[in-house]
Design a protein around this motif. Structure first.
Motif, PDB file in Angstrom:
ATOM      1  N   ALA A  38      43.347  42.549  28.640  1.00  0.00           N
ATOM      2  CA  ALA A  38      43.094  42.507  27.265  1.00  0.00           C
ATOM      3  C   ALA A  38      41.649  43.465  27.405  1.00  0.00           C
ATOM      4  O   ALA A  38      40.776  43.248  28.325  1.00  0.00           O
ATOM      5  N   THR A  39      41.284  44.259  26.310  1.00  0.00           N
ATOM      6  CA  THR A  39      40.083  44.725  26.039  1.00  0.00           C
ATOM      7  C   THR A  39      39.019  43.619  25.778  1.00  0.00           C
ATOM      8  O   THR A  39      39.281  42.807  25.011  1.00  0.00           O
ATOM      9  N   GLY A  40      37.944  43.660  26.491  1.00  0.00           N
ATOM     10  CA  GLY A  40      36.910  42.544  26.262  1.00  0.00           C
ATOM     11  C   GLY A  40      37.247  41.367  26.961  1.00  0.00           C
ATOM     12  O   GLY A  40      36.398  40.269  26.860  1.00  0.00           O
ATOM     13  N   ALA A  41      38.055  41.276  27.937  1.00  0.00           N
ATOM     14  CA  ALA A  41      38.404  40.105  28.837  1.00  0.00           C
ATOM     15  C   ALA A  41      37.129  39.743  29.542  1.00  0.00           C
ATOM     16  O   ALA A  41      36.589  40.712  30.151  1.00  0.00           O
ATOM     17  N   ASP A  42      36.492  38.526  29.473  1.00  0.00           N
ATOM     18  CA  ASP A  42      35.326  38.168  30.071  1.00  0.00           C
ATOM     19  C   ASP A  42      35.271  36.901  30.266  1.00  0.00           C
ATOM     20  O   ASP A  42      35.279  36.056  29.193  1.00  0.00           O
ATOM     21  N   ALA A  43      35.082  36.138  31.316  1.00  0.00           N
ATOM     22  CA  ALA A  43      34.987  34.795  31.736  1.00  0.00           C
ATOM     23  C   ALA A  43      33.859  34.161  30.878  1.00  0.00           C
ATOM     24  O   ALA A  43      33.889  32.997  30.686  1.00  0.00           O
ATOM     25  N   GLY A  44      32.898  34.872  30.718  1.00  0.00           N
ATOM     26  CA  GLY A  44      31.707  34.247  29.962  1.00  0.00           C
ATOM     27  C   GLY A  44      31.592  34.339  28.558  1.00  0.00           C
ATOM     28  O   GLY A  44      30.834  34.191  27.779  1.00  0.00           O
ATOM     29  N   SER A  45      33.116  35.126  27.909  1.00  0.00           N
ATOM     30  CA  SER A  45      32.768  35.096  26.368  1.00  0.00           C
ATOM     31  C   SER A  45      32.945  33.846  25.868  1.00  0.00           C
ATOM     32  O   SER A  45      33.554  33.047  26.325  1.00  0.00           O
ATOM     33  N   GLU A  46      32.737  33.773  24.608  1.00  0.00           N
ATOM     34  CA  GLU A  46      32.848  32.739  23.567  1.00  0.00           C
ATOM     35  C   GLU A  46      34.179  32.807  23.082  1.00  0.00           C
ATOM     36  O   GLU A  46      34.698  31.569  22.308  1.00  0.00           O
ATOM     37  N   VAL A  47      34.634  33.963  22.856  1.00  0.00           N
ATOM     38  CA  VAL A  47      36.047  33.866  22.201  1.00  0.00           C
ATOM     39  C   VAL A  47      37.140  33.553  23.420  1.00  0.00           C
ATOM     40  O   VAL A  47      37.075  34.067  24.439  1.00  0.00           O
ATOM     41  N   PHE A  48      37.725  32.445  23.008  1.00  0.00           N
ATOM     42  CA  PHE A  48      38.698  31.774  23.744  1.00  0.00           C
ATOM     43  C   PHE A  48      39.902  32.855  24.448  1.00  0.00           C
ATOM     44  O   PHE A  48      39.895  32.686  25.812  1.00  0.00           O
ATOM     45  N   TYR A  49      40.435  33.716  23.765  1.00  0.00           N
ATOM     46  CA  TYR A  49      41.285  34.546  24.308  1.00  0.00           C
ATOM     47  C   TYR A  49      40.814  35.416  25.451  1.00  0.00           C
ATOM     48  O   TYR A  49      41.360  35.759  26.597  1.00  0.00           O
ATOM     49  N   GLY A  54      39.692  36.725  31.024  1.00  0.00           N
ATOM     50  CA  GLY A  54      38.562  37.013  32.169  1.00  0.00           C
ATOM     51  C   GLY A  54      38.588  36.024  33.129  1.00  0.00           C
ATOM     52  O   GLY A  54      38.569  36.498  34.246  1.00  0.00           O
ATOM     53  N   GLU A  55      39.009  34.744  32.809  1.00  0.00           N
ATOM     54  CA  GLU A  55      39.074  33.884  34.115  1.00  0.00           C
ATOM     55  C   GLU A  55      40.109  34.033  34.872  1.00  0.00           C
ATOM     56  O   GLU A  55      40.233  34.011  36.142  1.00  0.00           O
ATOM     57  N   LEU A  56      41.459  34.708  34.331  1.00  0.00           N
ATOM     58  CA  LEU A  56      42.336  35.033  35.173  1.00  0.00           C
ATOM     59  C   LEU A  56      42.111  36.304  35.991  1.00  0.00           C
ATOM     60  O   LEU A  56      42.467  36.247  37.007  1.00  0.00           O
ATOM     61  N   GLN A  57      41.463  37.132  35.433  1.00  0.00           N
ATOM     62  CA  GLN A  57      41.102  38.347  36.221  1.00  0.00           C
ATOM     63  C   GLN A  57      39.978  37.797  37.561  1.00  0.00           C
ATOM     64  O   GLN A  57      40.029  38.261  38.564  1.00  0.00           O
ATOM     65  N   ASP A  58      39.148  36.977  36.994  1.00  0.00           N
ATOM     66  CA  ASP A  58      38.246  36.581  38.192  1.00  0.00           C
ATOM     67  C   ASP A  58      38.973  35.803  39.269  1.00  0.00           C
ATOM     68  O   ASP A  58      38.815  35.971  40.487  1.00  0.00           O
ATOM     69  N   ALA A  59      39.943  35.068  38.857  1.00  0.00           N
ATOM     70  CA  ALA A  59      40.955  34.227  39.802  1.00  0.00           C
ATOM     71  C   ALA A  59      41.576  35.301  40.779  1.00  0.00           C
ATOM     72  O   ALA A  59      41.613  34.993  41.906  1.00  0.00           O
ATOM     73  N   LEU A  60      42.215  36.156  40.124  1.00  0.00           N
ATOM     74  CA  LEU A  60      42.915  37.236  40.893  1.00  0.00           C
ATOM     75  C   LEU A  60      42.056  37.817  42.037  1.00  0.00           C
ATOM     76  O   LEU A  60      42.573  38.123  42.843  1.00  0.00           O
ATOM     77  N   ALA A  61      40.857  38.242  41.616  1.00  0.00           N
ATOM     78  CA  ALA A  61      40.038  39.146  42.365  1.00  0.00           C
ATOM     79  C   ALA A  61      39.708  38.172  43.369  1.00  0.00           C
ATOM     80  O   ALA A  61      39.423  38.832  44.595  1.00  0.00           O
TER      81      ALA A  61
END
Length: 83
Positions: A38-49, A54-61
């Motif tokens: 998603a646009t705006g994917a960020d593990a540090g975001s305050e928005v749950f989605y 972002g957490e998923l992308q970090d885990a995959l990396a």
């Protein structure tokens, strides 16, 4: 001989669709797994989605893939009128 397994994150948008088609046509690719980002994917975001994406992308990396491409959809803006 097909020997590569690919995870494509973000394979539903314009760019992702083209990447996916290329991977599916590549004889060296045995399997393609697709995740939607998603646009705006960020593990540090305050928005749950955005945070979960972002957490998923970090885990995959962190996984030992030969390569990883994360294609995020972009925002389309209407053409600007001449000033």
């Amino acid at each position: 001989m097909a020997n590569r397994t690919v995870i494509a994150a973000g394979a539903t948008g314009l760019v992702g669709r083209e990447i996916l088609q290329g991977l599916l046509a590549d004889p060296s690719v045995a399997a393609v797994h697709s995740l939607v980002s998603a646009t705006g994917a960020d593990a540090g975001s305050e928005v749950f989605y955005s945070r979960v994406k972002g957490e998923l992308q970090d885990a995959l990396a962190k996984l030992p893939f030969e390569g990883l491409v994360i294609a995020r959809p972009s925002m389309f803006e209407p053409p600007r009128s001449p000033a």
